[in-house]
Design a protein around this motif. Structure first.
Motif, PDB file in Angstrom:
ATOM      1  N   VAL A 158     -83.700  -0.111 -23.826  1.00 53.94           N
ATOM      2  CA  VAL A 158     -85.050  -0.100 -24.415  1.00 53.94           C
ATOM      3  C   VAL A 158     -84.966   0.592 -25.764  1.00 53.94           C
ATOM      4  CG1 VAL A 158     -87.355   0.928 -24.169  1.00 53.94           C
ATOM      5  CG2 VAL A 158     -86.240  -0.161 -22.210  1.00 53.94           C
ATOM      6  N   GLU A 159     -85.609   0.008 -26.757  1.00 55.79           N
ATOM      7  CA  GLU A 159     -85.573   0.630 -28.091  1.00 55.79           C
ATOM      8  C   GLU A 159     -86.821   1.430 -28.391  1.00 55.79           C
ATOM      9  OE1 GLU A 159     -84.258  -2.179 -31.099  1.00 55.79           O
ATOM     10  OE2 GLU A 159     -82.234  -1.505 -30.540  1.00 55.79           O
ATOM     11  N   LYS A 160     -87.974   0.923 -27.925  1.00 59.06           N
ATOM     12  CA  LYS A 160     -89.215   1.600 -28.293  1.00 59.06           C
ATOM     13  C   LYS A 160     -90.302   1.311 -27.259  1.00 59.06           C
ATOM     14  CE  LYS A 160     -91.458   2.832 -32.609  1.00 59.06           C
ATOM     15  NZ  LYS A 160     -91.030   4.204 -32.423  1.00 59.06           N
ATOM     16  N   VAL A 161     -91.214   2.260 -27.117  1.00 62.57           N
ATOM     17  CA  VAL A 161     -92.398   2.049 -26.290  1.00 62.57           C
ATOM     18  C   VAL A 161     -93.596   2.243 -27.213  1.00 62.57           C
ATOM     19  CG1 VAL A 161     -93.736   2.843 -24.295  1.00 62.57           C
ATOM     20  CG2 VAL A 161     -91.222   2.909 -24.231  1.00 62.57           C
ATOM     21  N   THR A 162     -94.504   1.288 -27.215  1.00 61.21           N
ATOM     22  CA  THR A 162     -95.691   1.415 -28.075  1.00 61.21           C
ATOM     23  C   THR A 162     -96.951   1.289 -27.226  1.00 61.21           C
ATOM     24  OG1 THR A 162     -95.605  -0.947 -28.559  1.00 61.21           O
ATOM     25  CG2 THR A 162     -94.585   0.531 -30.179  1.00 61.21           C
ATOM     26  N   ARG A 163     -98.048   1.812 -27.785  1.00 65.61           N
ATOM     27  CA  ARG A 163     -99.337   1.716 -27.098  1.00 65.61           C
ATOM     28  C   ARG A 163    -100.023   0.424 -27.539  1.00 65.61           C
ATOM     29  NH1 ARG A 163    -103.267   6.677 -25.924  1.00 65.61           N
ATOM     30  NH2 ARG A 163    -102.526   7.442 -27.901  1.00 65.61           N
ATOM     31  N   ASP A 164    -100.649  -0.208 -26.577  1.00 65.67           N
ATOM     32  CA  ASP A 164    -101.250  -1.520 -26.818  1.00 65.67           C
ATOM     33  C   ASP A 164    -102.643  -1.473 -26.177  1.00 65.67           C
ATOM     34  OD1 ASP A 164    -101.432  -4.160 -27.367  1.00 65.67           O
ATOM     35  OD2 ASP A 164    -100.026  -4.847 -25.817  1.00 65.67           O
TER      36      ASP A 164
ATOM     37  N   ASN B 171    -102.914  -0.249 -22.535  1.00 67.80           N
ATOM     38  CA  ASN B 171    -101.619  -0.581 -21.921  1.00 67.80           C
ATOM     39  C   ASN B 171    -100.464  -0.211 -22.852  1.00 67.80           C
ATOM     40  OD1 ASN B 171    -103.034  -1.756 -19.721  1.00 67.80           O
ATOM     41  ND2 ASN B 171    -103.431  -3.551 -21.013  1.00 67.80           N
ATOM     42  N   PHE B 172     -99.245  -0.543 -22.399  1.00 66.89           N
ATOM     43  CA  PHE B 172     -98.051  -0.177 -23.175  1.00 66.89           C
ATOM     44  C   PHE B 172     -97.119  -1.382 -23.293  1.00 66.89           C
ATOM     45  CE2 PHE B 172     -99.743   3.527 -21.079  1.00 66.89           C
ATOM     46  CZ  PHE B 172     -99.861   4.416 -22.140  1.00 66.89           C
ATOM     47  N   SER B 173     -96.397  -1.433 -24.416  1.00 68.54           N
ATOM     48  CA  SER B 173     -95.358  -2.465 -24.592  1.00 68.54           C
ATOM     49  C   SER B 173     -94.005  -1.778 -24.637  1.00 68.54           C
ATOM     50  CB  SER B 173     -95.562  -3.224 -25.909  1.00 68.54           C
ATOM     51  OG  SER B 173     -96.698  -4.040 -25.804  1.00 68.54           O
ATOM     52  N   VAL B 174     -93.063  -2.327 -23.877  1.00 69.53           N
ATOM     53  CA  VAL B 174     -91.697  -1.793 -23.853  1.00 69.53           C
ATOM     54  C   VAL B 174     -90.821  -2.812 -24.587  1.00 69.53           C
ATOM     55  CG1 VAL B 174     -89.758  -1.217 -22.330  1.00 69.53           C
ATOM     56  CG2 VAL B 174     -92.094  -0.529 -21.710  1.00 69.53           C
ATOM     57  N   HIS B 175     -90.257  -2.382 -25.719  1.00 73.69           N
ATOM     58  CA  HIS B 175     -89.477  -3.288 -26.572  1.00 73.69           C
ATOM     59  C   HIS B 175     -88.001  -3.103 -26.258  1.00 73.69           C
ATOM     60  CE1 HIS B 175     -93.133  -3.920 -29.030  1.00 73.69           C
ATOM     61  NE2 HIS B 175     -93.380  -2.658 -28.677  1.00 73.69           N
ATOM     62  N   THR B 176     -87.345  -4.194 -25.908  1.00 74.44           N
ATOM     63  CA  THR B 176     -85.929  -4.083 -25.513  1.00 74.44           C
ATOM     64  C   THR B 176     -84.998  -4.400 -26.691  1.00 74.44           C
ATOM     65  OG1 THR B 176     -85.830  -6.365 -24.791  1.00 74.44           O
ATOM     66  CG2 THR B 176     -86.471  -4.734 -23.130  1.00 74.44           C
TER      67      THR B 176
ATOM     68  N   GLY C  37     -84.848  -7.769 -28.280  1.00 71.44           N
ATOM     69  CA  GLY C  37     -86.056  -8.275 -28.934  1.00 71.44           C
ATOM     70  C   GLY C  37     -87.174  -8.636 -27.967  1.00 71.44           C
ATOM     71  N   GLY C  38     -86.966  -8.420 -26.664  1.00 71.63           N
ATOM     72  CA  GLY C  38     -88.003  -8.736 -25.680  1.00 71.63           C
ATOM     73  C   GLY C  38     -89.125  -7.714 -25.690  1.00 71.63           C
ATOM     74  N   GLU C  39     -90.305  -8.141 -25.170  1.00 66.41           N
ATOM     75  CA  GLU C  39     -91.451  -7.222 -25.061  1.00 66.41           C
ATOM     76  C   GLU C  39     -92.009  -7.341 -23.651  1.00 66.41           C
ATOM     77  OE1 GLU C  39     -94.418  -7.801 -28.084  1.00 66.41           O
ATOM     78  OE2 GLU C  39     -95.757  -6.317 -27.194  1.00 66.41           O
ATOM     79  N   LEU C  40     -92.011  -6.219 -22.940  1.00 66.90           N
ATOM     80  CA  LEU C  40     -92.502  -6.195 -21.566  1.00 66.90           C
ATOM     81  C   LEU C  40     -93.743  -5.332 -21.543  1.00 66.90           C
ATOM     82  CD1 LEU C  40     -88.965  -5.416 -20.175  1.00 66.90           C
ATOM     83  CD2 LEU C  40     -90.181  -7.556 -19.711  1.00 66.90           C
ATOM     84  N   LYS C  41     -94.796  -5.797 -20.851  1.00 67.48           N
ATOM     85  CA  LYS C  41     -96.067  -5.058 -20.892  1.00 67.48           C
ATOM     86  C   LYS C  41     -96.367  -4.407 -19.539  1.00 67.48           C
ATOM     87  CE  LYS C  41     -98.117  -7.918 -24.521  1.00 67.48           C
ATOM     88  NZ  LYS C  41     -98.306  -6.890 -25.530  1.00 67.48           N
ATOM     89  N   ALA C  42     -96.970  -3.214 -19.614  1.00 69.28           N
ATOM     90  CA  ALA C  42     -97.300  -2.493 -18.375  1.00 69.28           C
ATOM     91  C   ALA C  42     -98.531  -1.619 -18.587  1.00 69.28           C
ATOM     92  CB  ALA C  42     -96.124  -1.628 -17.942  1.00 69.28           C
ATOM     93  N   LYS C  43     -99.180  -1.315 -17.445  1.00 71.89           N
ATOM     94  CA  LYS C  43    -100.349  -0.416 -17.513  1.00 71.89           C
ATOM     95  C   LYS C  43     -99.910   1.043 -17.581  1.00 71.89           C
ATOM     96  CE  LYS C  43    -102.949  -3.626 -14.631  1.00 71.89           C
ATOM     97  NZ  LYS C  43    -103.279  -3.884 -13.231  1.00 71.89           N
TER      98      LYS C  43
ATOM     99  N   VAL D 299     -90.475   1.470 -15.327  1.00 68.62           N
ATOM    100  CA  VAL D 299     -89.667   2.685 -15.295  1.00 68.62           C
ATOM    101  C   VAL D 299     -88.476   2.442 -16.207  1.00 68.62           C
ATOM    102  CG1 VAL D 299     -88.278   4.234 -13.863  1.00 68.62           C
ATOM    103  CG2 VAL D 299     -90.359   3.188 -12.913  1.00 68.62           C
ATOM    104  N   VAL D 300     -88.295   3.290 -17.210  1.00 69.92           N
ATOM    105  CA  VAL D 300     -87.152   3.138 -18.123  1.00 69.92           C
ATOM    106  C   VAL D 300     -86.065   4.128 -17.705  1.00 69.92           C
ATOM    107  CG1 VAL D 300     -86.356   3.044 -20.516  1.00 69.92           C
ATOM    108  CG2 VAL D 300     -88.756   2.528 -19.981  1.00 69.92           C
TER     109      VAL D 300
END
Ligand SMILES: Cc1cc2nc3c(=O)[nH]c(=O)nc-3n(C[C@H](O)[C@H](O)[C@H](O)COP(=O)(O)OP(=O)(O)OC[C@H]3O[C@@H](n4cnc5c(N)ncnc54)[C@H](O)[C@@H]3O)c2cc1C
Length: 301
Positions: free
Chosen positions: A78-84, A87-92, A95-101, A6-7
């Motif tokens: 959070v700077e960006k959310v991308t599709r992976d 799943n999804f990657s949440v870029h902070t 420079g961190g990358e957090l992954k979620a379904k 949740v952002v």
């Protein structure tokens, strides 16, 4: 890999996170703060601000639950959310990358500011950005509304039904042809100051007047009980701007279950195309988004 990220930590994000925890999802809330705009309360010399915000008790309860459940929160922008893949990657920002379904975007809006001397000093001390929330407090008072778009027209129209006097300080008359604009134009207690701009806000403990510059460049001082800066609300949707459908105002388009057009991404609160910016509405949307995310995730759990 989280089930859900949740952002945002305002009413929508807090409610969504608490609902997801209750459903036993592996959830992480990523936010710049806890509480969002509920921390903004308009102080006025003649009224107790606590009488105004409805839903604050529940927000404070959710906030303290999350302060305690530190594994479920991460305080960073959070700077960006991308599709992976699915799943999804949440870029902070760090420079961190957090992954979620699945992801819920609950990042609210920011107000367009005048950026003049005194605005910051008197922010929420007689100078406010939400006539929608505070107009009913202005019975028999004098108010100034700054802005020339639909938000300013709506604010001035509502204030005109309550206040003794409303001054509308506007660069153009572009929104006066709408039904609400016409209501403003024809209200006897409204004075429209077209082509004027606020160049300074003055006061003591509270904002008391605005210094205006007229189209000819002359300045004058206008006293008021409050100044409403209603230029625009800008949704914090940039992080998903090239991923989900946005409307012409940049708000995330959601259906009645707070689903976006991309399966697995949900949105709630002021950042969405839903009606009206209010705490209790954001709470309801946060709950719906969490339950929709749960339905989406259930086959995989
Ligand atoms: C001056 C003012 C007074 C108001 N008074 C009232 C009132 O009296 N009653 C009422 O019902 N409503 C009031 N409102 C409206 C109410 O505050 C909002 O409708 C409500 O807070 C919206 O909740 P939200 O969770 O959607 O967004 P917000 O409360 O705006 O929360 C957004 C959250 O997202 C986070 N965020 C934003 N961008 C990022 C990012 N890039 N990365 C990580 N986190 C991010 C923020 O830090 C915040 O935690 C007022 C609004 C204003 C501006």
């Amino acid at each position: 890999m989280y089930d859900l990220i949740v952002v945002g930590g305002g009413p929508a994000g807090l409610t969504a996170t608490i609902y997801a925890i209750r459903k036993r999802l592996n959830v992480l809330m990523v936010a710049k703060d806890l509480g969002g705009k509920t921390q903004w309360r308009l102080a006025l010399p003649w009224i107790e601000d606590y009488q105004v915000i409805r839903g604050l008790e529940i927000i404070n309860k959710f906030k303290s639950e999350l302060e305690y459940l530190d594994f479920a929160r991460h305080m960073e922008a959070v700077e960006k959310v991308t599709r992976d893949g699915p799943n999804f990657s949440v870029h902070t920002a760090g420079g961190g990358e957090l992954k979620a379904k699945a992801v819920i975007i609950a990042t609210g809006t920011r107000q367009m500011r005048m950026r003049v001397p005194g605005e910051k000093e008197f922010m929420m001390k007689g100078l406010c950005y939400s006539a929608l929330s505070y107009a009913p407090l202005f019975i028999d008072r004098t108010t100034i509304v700054v802005g020339d778009g639909s938000l300013a027209m709506r604010s001035a129209a509502e204030l005109s039904t309550i206040a003794k006097k409303v001054y509308v300080v506007c660069a153009t008359d572009k929104a006066f042809s709408t039904a609400i604009g016409q209501k403003v134009v024809h209200s006897p207690n409204v004075t429209i100051l077209k082509g004027h701009e606020v160049v300074e806000v003055k006061g003591d403990q509270y904002a008391r007047s605005a210094v205006l510059k007229d189209p000819g460049g002359a300045t004058s001082e206008l006293a008021a009980d409050a100044i409403f800066v209603e230029m625009a609300l800008m949704p914090n949707s940039q992080m998903v701007a090239d991923l989900v459908k946005l409307d012409e105002n940049g708000e995330i388009v959601v259906d009645c279950g707070n689903r976006t057009n991309i399966p697995g991404i949900f949105a709630a609160g002021d950042v969405t195309s839903g009606f009206a910016e209010q705490v209790l509405i954001a709470v309801g949307e946060g709950a719906k988004a969490a339950l929709s995310a749960y339905e989406y995730l259930l086959p995989q759990l």
